[in-house]
Motif scaffolding. Structure first.
Motif, PDB file in Angstrom:
ATOM      1  N   GLN A  43       0.848  -1.197   0.000  1.00 50.54           N
ATOM      2  CA  GLN A  43       0.000   0.000   0.000  1.00 50.54           C
ATOM      3  C   GLN A  43       0.877   1.238   0.000  1.00 50.54           C
ATOM      4  N   LYS A  45       0.530   5.131   0.757  1.00 50.42           N
ATOM      5  CA  LYS A  45      -0.369   6.091   1.395  1.00 50.42           C
ATOM      6  C   LYS A  45       0.338   7.442   1.507  1.00 50.42           C
ATOM      7  N   THR A  69      -3.522   0.152  -3.116  1.00 49.10           N
ATOM      8  CA  THR A  69      -2.847  -1.109  -2.797  1.00 49.10           C
ATOM      9  C   THR A  69      -2.747  -1.959  -4.053  1.00 49.10           C
TER      10      THR A  69
END
Length: 231
Positions: A43, A45, A69
């Motif tokens: 993932q 972020k 993701t």
């Protein structure tokens, strides 16, 4: 795209060169295998700190970027009992760009596909005979941005949007430093689980097709969980 391909080729060349240089190194490891290959989910972020869009624009027009993701394959070369080099390989991450600041609540104003090409150097703690080994890592990431798209909401907000047209955008690809930590846990002599976190210190600029610009620190976090084999 040409720069991204060149960086990826350089990364793999460094990995193979490091492997050749260490081919005759002696180790106290319970395995002779010095290659590790894993597959898992990663993932990305972003931790966005956005500047304001240049004039003409609505006051305090800022952006945020949502996480994504995807599947990632990682290739690691163990240089000796403690040092290693890792290159993660993936098809890229698709991120939604949403309004923030004075335009918070308008929803998605664009999208972009990010292809991070990274080379990590890693230092693994404890003995090579241990089944669980934490590590720290640092490296370089080339963040290549492509397929940028502006949304209908962006066109509606932009005072310079052409009548009957739409506002496009582009995002500068950048080279940045990355740092993180992780842990590898072996189930058997060959098979392992790996957990990894890293942050890339990335600043870039987005430019609208109508000329306005916005600077943003993205500073994305990477969280990767994978399983793999050593050989």
């Amino acid at each position: 795209m040409h720069q991204a391909k060149n960086f990826a080729r350089t990364a793999l060349a460094l990995l193979l060169a490091a492997g050749a240089a260490a081919a005759n190194a002696q180790s106290s490891s319970w395995m002779d295998g010095r290659w590790m290959v894993s597959i898992g989910g990663a993932q990305i972020k972003p931790n966005v700190s956005s500047g304001a869009l240049s004039a003409p624009s609505a006051p305090n027009t800022r952006i945020d970027v949502e996480a994504d993701t995807q599947a990632v394959v990682s290739i690691t070369r163990l240089l000796d009992d403690h040092w290693s080099i890792e290159v993660p390989i993936g098809a890229g991450f698709k991120h939604k760009i949403i309004g923030a600041g004075g335009i918070a609540g308008v929803g998605q104003i664009g999208s972009v596909r990010a292809l991070p090409v990274t080379v990590f150097g890693q230092y693994r703690f404890l003995s090579p005979n241990d089944r669980i080994r934490p590590y720290v890592m640092g490296g370089l990431t080339y963040a290549y941005f492509q397929h940028e798209r502006g949304s209908a909401a962006l066109s509606a907000l932009n005072p310079l949007n052409p009548v009957g047209g739409s506002t496009g955008l582009s995002i500068d690809s950048k080279l940045a430093l990355s740092a993180g930590l992780g842990v590898t846990a072996f189930f058997t002599d060959k098979y392992f689980f790996d957990a990894q976190w890293a942050r890339t210190f990335l600043k870039t600029k987005a430019t609208l097709s109508t000329g306005q610009t916005i600077d943003a620190k993205l500073n994305p976090d990477l969280l990767k969980l994978s399983i793999g084999m050593r050989f």
